[in-house]
Design a protein around this motif. Structure first.
Motif, PDB file in Angstrom:
ATOM      1  N   ALA A 101       0.867  -1.203  -0.016  1.00  0.00           N
ATOM      2  CA  ALA A 101      -0.156  -0.001  -0.185  1.00  0.00           C
ATOM      3  C   ALA A 101       0.904   1.292   0.081  1.00  0.00           C
ATOM      4  O   ALA A 101       0.464   2.406  -0.584  1.00  0.00           O
ATOM      5  CB  ALA A 101      -0.771  -0.076   1.305  1.00  0.00           C
ATOM      6  N   ALA A 102       1.972   1.067   0.499  1.00  0.00           N
ATOM      7  CA  ALA A 102       2.999   2.276   0.650  1.00  0.00           C
ATOM      8  C   ALA A 102       3.582   2.581  -0.760  1.00  0.00           C
ATOM      9  O   ALA A 102       4.030   3.837  -0.854  1.00  0.00           O
ATOM     10  CB  ALA A 102       4.067   1.954   1.769  1.00  0.00           C
ATOM     11  N   HIS A 103       3.596   1.753  -1.652  1.00  0.00           N
ATOM     12  CA  HIS A 103       4.112   1.987  -3.150  1.00  0.00           C
ATOM     13  C   HIS A 103       3.288   2.775  -3.854  1.00  0.00           C
ATOM     14  O   HIS A 103       2.126   2.554  -4.298  1.00  0.00           O
ATOM     15  CB  HIS A 103       4.515   0.774  -3.755  1.00  0.00           C
ATOM     16  CG  HIS A 103       4.960   0.795  -5.019  1.00  0.00           C
ATOM     17  ND1 HIS A 103       6.189   1.417  -5.180  1.00  0.00           N
ATOM     18  CD2 HIS A 103       4.592   0.520  -6.315  1.00  0.00           C
ATOM     19  CE1 HIS A 103       6.367   1.649  -6.736  1.00  0.00           C
ATOM     20  NE2 HIS A 103       5.154   0.972  -7.312  1.00  0.00           N
ATOM     21  N   ALA A 104       3.882   3.894  -3.912  1.00  0.00           N
ATOM     22  CA  ALA A 104       2.978   5.016  -4.822  1.00  0.00           C
ATOM     23  C   ALA A 104       3.303   5.364  -6.327  1.00  0.00           C
ATOM     24  O   ALA A 104       2.823   6.119  -7.028  1.00  0.00           O
ATOM     25  CB  ALA A 104       2.739   6.253  -3.873  1.00  0.00           C
ATOM     26  N   ARG A 129      -8.342  -0.299  -5.752  1.00  0.00           N
ATOM     27  CA  ARG A 129      -9.015   0.492  -5.053  1.00  0.00           C
ATOM     28  C   ARG A 129      -8.535   1.747  -5.340  1.00  0.00           C
ATOM     29  O   ARG A 129      -9.147   2.859  -5.418  1.00  0.00           O
ATOM     30  CB  ARG A 129      -8.874   0.397  -3.394  1.00  0.00           C
ATOM     31  CG  ARG A 129      -9.861  -0.747  -2.946  1.00  0.00           C
ATOM     32  CD  ARG A 129      -9.966  -0.598  -1.473  1.00  0.00           C
ATOM     33  NE  ARG A 129      -8.607  -0.748  -0.609  1.00  0.00           N
ATOM     34  CZ  ARG A 129      -7.925  -1.775  -0.144  1.00  0.00           C
ATOM     35  NH1 ARG A 129      -8.757  -3.000   0.072  1.00  0.00           N
ATOM     36  NH2 ARG A 129      -6.840  -1.628   0.443  1.00  0.00           N
ATOM     37  N   ARG A 130      -7.237   2.032  -5.330  1.00  0.00           N
ATOM     38  CA  ARG A 130      -6.616   3.596  -5.707  1.00  0.00           C
ATOM     39  C   ARG A 130      -7.167   3.807  -7.067  1.00  0.00           C
ATOM     40  O   ARG A 130      -7.398   5.019  -7.486  1.00  0.00           O
ATOM     41  CB  ARG A 130      -5.058   3.528  -5.568  1.00  0.00           C
ATOM     42  CG  ARG A 130      -4.490   3.592  -4.348  1.00  0.00           C
ATOM     43  CD  ARG A 130      -3.144   3.939  -4.230  1.00  0.00           C
ATOM     44  NE  ARG A 130      -2.805   2.755  -4.000  1.00  0.00           N
ATOM     45  CZ  ARG A 130      -1.234   2.246  -4.119  1.00  0.00           C
ATOM     46  NH1 ARG A 130      -0.513   3.174  -4.540  1.00  0.00           N
ATOM     47  NH2 ARG A 130      -0.932   1.111  -3.728  1.00  0.00           N
ATOM     48  N   ALA A 131      -7.363   2.865  -8.056  1.00  0.00           N
ATOM     49  CA  ALA A 131      -7.685   3.273  -9.405  1.00  0.00           C
ATOM     50  C   ALA A 131      -9.114   3.678  -9.372  1.00  0.00           C
ATOM     51  O   ALA A 131      -9.303   4.601 -10.071  1.00  0.00           O
ATOM     52  CB  ALA A 131      -7.374   1.967 -10.548  1.00  0.00           C
ATOM     53  N   ARG A 132     -10.080   3.028  -8.590  1.00  0.00           N
ATOM     54  CA  ARG A 132     -11.416   3.477  -8.515  1.00  0.00           C
ATOM     55  C   ARG A 132     -11.536   4.854  -7.895  1.00  0.00           C
ATOM     56  O   ARG A 132     -12.279   5.649  -8.185  1.00  0.00           O
ATOM     57  CB  ARG A 132     -12.093   2.381  -7.706  1.00  0.00           C
ATOM     58  CG  ARG A 132     -12.384   1.120  -8.554  1.00  0.00           C
ATOM     59  CD  ARG A 132     -13.178   0.286  -7.557  1.00  0.00           C
ATOM     60  NE  ARG A 132     -13.495  -0.995  -8.372  1.00  0.00           N
ATOM     61  CZ  ARG A 132     -13.638  -2.063  -7.653  1.00  0.00           C
ATOM     62  NH1 ARG A 132     -13.667  -2.151  -6.373  1.00  0.00           N
ATOM     63  NH2 ARG A 132     -13.847  -3.301  -8.323  1.00  0.00           N
ATOM     64  N   ALA A 136     -13.959   8.063  -8.514  1.00  0.00           N
ATOM     65  CA  ALA A 136     -14.843   8.203  -7.382  1.00  0.00           C
ATOM     66  C   ALA A 136     -14.112   8.446  -6.165  1.00  0.00           C
ATOM     67  O   ALA A 136     -13.749   7.491  -5.525  1.00  0.00           O
ATOM     68  CB  ALA A 136     -15.832   7.138  -7.644  1.00  0.00           C
ATOM     69  N   PRO A 137     -13.817   9.575  -5.923  1.00  0.00           N
ATOM     70  CA  PRO A 137     -12.613   9.916  -4.660  1.00  0.00           C
ATOM     71  C   PRO A 137     -13.315   9.317  -3.479  1.00  0.00           C
ATOM     72  O   PRO A 137     -12.679   9.127  -2.481  1.00  0.00           O
ATOM     73  CB  PRO A 137     -12.679  11.345  -4.582  1.00  0.00           C
ATOM     74  CG  PRO A 137     -12.942  11.782  -6.219  1.00  0.00           C
ATOM     75  CD  PRO A 137     -14.015  10.829  -6.600  1.00  0.00           C
ATOM     76  N   ASP A 138     -14.695   9.381  -3.279  1.00  0.00           N
ATOM     77  CA  ASP A 138     -15.256   8.790  -1.830  1.00  0.00           C
ATOM     78  C   ASP A 138     -15.122   7.246  -1.831  1.00  0.00           C
ATOM     79  O   ASP A 138     -15.035   6.813  -0.683  1.00  0.00           O
ATOM     80  CB  ASP A 138     -16.691   8.990  -1.869  1.00  0.00           C
ATOM     81  CG  ASP A 138     -17.382   8.481  -3.039  1.00  0.00           C
ATOM     82  OD1 ASP A 138     -16.790   8.438  -4.313  1.00  0.00           O
ATOM     83  OD2 ASP A 138     -18.690   8.177  -2.658  1.00  0.00           O
ATOM     84  N   GLU A 139     -14.659   6.539  -2.908  1.00  0.00           N
ATOM     85  CA  GLU A 139     -14.163   5.022  -2.852  1.00  0.00           C
ATOM     86  C   GLU A 139     -12.661   4.876  -2.583  1.00  0.00           C
ATOM     87  O   GLU A 139     -12.291   3.706  -2.451  1.00  0.00           O
ATOM     88  CB  GLU A 139     -14.556   4.194  -3.984  1.00  0.00           C
ATOM     89  CG  GLU A 139     -16.140   4.201  -4.354  1.00  0.00           C
ATOM     90  CD  GLU A 139     -16.300   3.524  -5.628  1.00  0.00           C
ATOM     91  OE1 GLU A 139     -15.552   2.701  -6.006  1.00  0.00           O
ATOM     92  OE2 GLU A 139     -17.333   3.668  -6.227  1.00  0.00           O
ATOM     93  N   LEU A 140     -11.980   5.956  -2.324  1.00  0.00           N
ATOM     94  CA  LEU A 140     -10.505   5.849  -1.956  1.00  0.00           C
ATOM     95  C   LEU A 140     -10.215   4.975  -0.988  1.00  0.00           C
ATOM     96  O   LEU A 140      -9.092   4.379  -0.790  1.00  0.00           O
ATOM     97  CB  LEU A 140      -9.874   7.090  -2.327  1.00  0.00           C
ATOM     98  CG  LEU A 140      -8.530   7.017  -2.349  1.00  0.00           C
ATOM     99  CD1 LEU A 140      -8.011   6.395  -3.433  1.00  0.00           C
ATOM    100  CD2 LEU A 140      -8.110   8.676  -2.401  1.00  0.00           C
ATOM    101  N   ARG A 141     -11.013   4.944   0.045  1.00  0.00           N
ATOM    102  CA  ARG A 141     -10.601   4.219   1.299  1.00  0.00           C
ATOM    103  C   ARG A 141     -10.510   2.894   1.232  1.00  0.00           C
ATOM    104  O   ARG A 141     -10.521   1.897   0.987  1.00  0.00           O
ATOM    105  CB  ARG A 141     -11.709   4.406   2.264  1.00  0.00           C
ATOM    106  CG  ARG A 141     -12.027   5.769   2.674  1.00  0.00           C
ATOM    107  CD  ARG A 141     -13.271   6.076   3.453  1.00  0.00           C
ATOM    108  NE  ARG A 141     -13.857   7.327   3.304  1.00  0.00           N
ATOM    109  CZ  ARG A 141     -14.538   7.897   4.159  1.00  0.00           C
ATOM    110  NH1 ARG A 141     -14.635   7.744   5.262  1.00  0.00           N
ATOM    111  NH2 ARG A 141     -15.027   9.087   3.728  1.00  0.00           N
TER     112      ARG A 141
END
Length: 141
Positions: A101-104, A129-132, A136-141
């Motif tokens: 998850a830390a790889h950006a 999840r990041r791509a979504r 849709a920024p609210d799905e970023l969690r």
């Protein structure tokens, strides 16, 4: 690396890695480091994470190059400039989720794949999840 493509690295169980090796992705770099990791029952979590991450520090003796000052100290696939994509079984990615998850960065791209014993679950894929979240920024969690 001018004039050459990037490698695909793979991390997973023996069957998954063997399939990719039979497909021709296996290679050693000039320091004799493979671009794959077969994870067995005896493989420690620290070794898995070290192989994935940009772990800086003193390389193991077996990995020391003759000109160690010119040699990148990171052993992990993220530290290697010749790796453009890392395929990691999703079950293995779950074990080292904070590192994945830390790889950006864009390269190397990290893709979670299913394995023989663990089917792919899109709900657990941090990259998906990041791509979504881009759409849709609210799905970023």
């Amino acid at each position: 690396m001018a004039g050459r493509g990037k490698l695909i690295a793979v991390m997973g169980d023996e069957d998954t890695v063997t399939g990719f090796l039979l497909g021709g992705i296996g290679e050693l770099d000039k320091h004799r480091r493979p671009n794959f990791l077969v994870v067995e029952k005896e493989t420690s979590l620290a070794e898995i994470e070290e192989t994935f991450r940009c772990r800086l520090g003193r390389p193991r003796r077996a990995l020391r190059a003759p000109h160690s000052s010119l040699f990148p100290l990171g052993r992990g696939f993220l530290a290697r400039e010749d790796v453009g994509m890392i395929l990691i079984s999703q079950a293995l990615a779950e074990q080292i989720r904070p590192a994945v998850a830390a790889h950006a960065r864009a390269l190397p791209a990290v893709l979670e794949i299913p394995s023989k014993d663990h089917p792919y679950d899109p709900a657990r894929d941090s990259v998906l999840r990041r791509a979504r979240g881009l759409f849709a920024p609210d799905e970023l969690r």
